[in-house]
Design an enzyme around this catalytic site. Sequence first.
Site, mmCIF file in Angstrom:
data_model
loop_
_atom_site.group_PDB
_atom_site.id
_atom_site.type_symbol
_atom_site.label_atom_id
_atom_site.label_comp_id
_atom_site.label_asym_id
_atom_site.label_seq_id
_atom_site.Cartn_x
_atom_site.Cartn_y
_atom_site.Cartn_z
ATOM 1 N N TRP A 320 -12.074 -5.108 2.933
ATOM 2 C CA TRP A 320 -11.325 -4.658 1.766
ATOM 3 C C TRP A 320 -11.315 -3.140 1.694
ATOM 4 O O TRP A 320 -10.333 -2.534 1.263
ATOM 5 C CB TRP A 320 -11.958 -5.236 0.501
ATOM 6 C CG TRP A 320 -11.360 -4.747 -0.788
ATOM 7 C CD1 TRP A 320 -10.271 -5.248 -1.438
ATOM 8 C CD2 TRP A 320 -11.820 -3.642 -1.594
ATOM 9 N NE1 TRP A 320 -10.028 -4.530 -2.591
ATOM 10 C CE2 TRP A 320 -10.955 -3.546 -2.705
ATOM 11 C CE3 TRP A 320 -12.869 -2.735 -1.474
ATOM 12 C CZ2 TRP A 320 -11.120 -2.585 -3.691
ATOM 13 C CZ3 TRP A 320 -13.032 -1.767 -2.449
ATOM 14 C CH2 TRP A 320 -12.176 -1.707 -3.540
ATOM 15 N N HIS A 321 -12.409 -2.512 2.113
ATOM 16 C CA HIS A 321 -12.498 -1.056 2.039
ATOM 17 C C HIS A 321 -11.573 -0.364 3.030
ATOM 18 O O HIS A 321 -11.093 0.746 2.759
ATOM 19 C CB HIS A 321 -13.941 -0.599 2.279
ATOM 20 C CG HIS A 321 -14.832 -0.755 1.093
ATOM 21 N ND1 HIS A 321 -15.463 -1.943 0.789
ATOM 22 C CD2 HIS A 321 -15.201 0.125 0.116
ATOM 23 C CE1 HIS A 321 -16.178 -1.796 -0.318
ATOM 24 N NE2 HIS A 321 -16.034 -0.550 -0.748
ATOM 25 N N GLY A 322 -11.344 -0.946 4.166
ATOM 26 C CA GLY A 322 -10.492 -0.277 5.140
ATOM 27 C C GLY A 322 -10.265 -1.123 6.374
ATOM 28 O O GLY A 322 -11.066 -2.010 6.701
#
Length: 464
Positions: A320-322
């Site tokens: 989700w972060h990257g």
Amino acid sequence: MLFNTPQFFLFLAVVLVLFYASPRPLRKHILLAASYFFYASWNYKFVPLLLSLTVIDYSAGVWLEKAHTSARKKAVLILSLSANLGFLGFFKYFNFLAGNLALALDKPPDAFFRDIVLPLGISFHTFQSISYVVDVYRGEQQAIRNPIDYALYICFFPQLVAGPIVRARDFFRDLFHWQRPTQADVSRGILLMAIGLAKKMAFADQFAKIANTYFGNIQGNPGMLAAWSGVVAFGLQIYFDFSGYTDMAIGMAKLLGFHFPVNFRRPYLASSITDFWRRWHISLSSWLRDYLYIPLGGSRHGKWKTYRNLILTMLLGGLWHGASWNFMIWGLYHGALLAVERGFRGNRAIHEQWDWLYPFKAVLTFALVMIGWVFFRAADLRQSGQVLGQMFHGGSSHSLFLHWQRDLAVLALILAIGEERLEWFDRLADSPALVYGSALALVFFLTELFGVMDASIPFIYFQF
């Protein structure tokens, strides 16, 4: 308009004047118009995308409440999730998947590359939309019938860009039962915004210079001490950067009569990784628990499936972060640590125990978190390996912290482990005008003294 720019504070002042000068029925329309203006000031071309997702999920909520069979409800839920995750997947993960496909087919890395701009805050408002639709599906949230209300929930400008992720029940409780902020709310809101700005400019951006110096030239800064200096600097940077943004968002919301949840609770005082995730980015970790970990089965089907669910949850949290292998490994790393801790702890609940072992557990947890930040900050896996190699086998070296920066680092650690003690914050916010004004003046003085006056250093979580 970044939160640490004069343009934003002018925008906020205009919004506050218009909001309180208008009749109450018009106020939510003013907030909605201001929120879309805020979003469009970044890139107006993505306003139709935000509107489209808003219409889809607003309609899904109404359809879910009208559906009388479980099959129809599931169909609507799948349609909504497919739209949200489809848009998020295309904009955020297309080039990551395309690059790995090109590598697998032995083609040039950019063979399938597309020039795709990541829409501002898409990860945050997507998770917010999903939580609303799932809550309506579960019968835990009534469908919102006024599209203006729902649109404001999705694009409310204080938390649109980087959270916190606000649950529908909390937002609409404030919206439907709105009350003018008390003097205490205004005092807390202003103080939170001032502290958040100081965190960003006087602390986060100072540590960003140290972290960027190290990660930008690893070979030129060899050695164990230099490596740990660079990594700890980033650990302090990301904490003050993200918690600073959150403080400003919570403060702005208070000025407008809304109450956002606490997102950080002294995370670097955690005595375990499990404890850390109960203190760090709380709105995300609780979202992952409620909408991913528990639906996967949680801890209900034996220890091995519990370990699997913990690792899968954190893997997807990392993704989700990257869109990179580094973020996936960061998520796997934390998932594996959570699983190991669960194996030792069993089903015993975690309690904050300030016994003689606590300092050792807190230091170990801090070190483990710092190791994880290597994958979060490094450009790629190769650089991650270089940094980890220097951290544990780098030989002698010098610290990247100057004398005054060391003093600042000590002050920062004190703030990082104690600044969210609500008791002293409430006492300060409720103190006499002279004491309160002096505290504000001190915060602004520290910001001016240590602040990096460079708006080109963005908030880290803006990229997500």
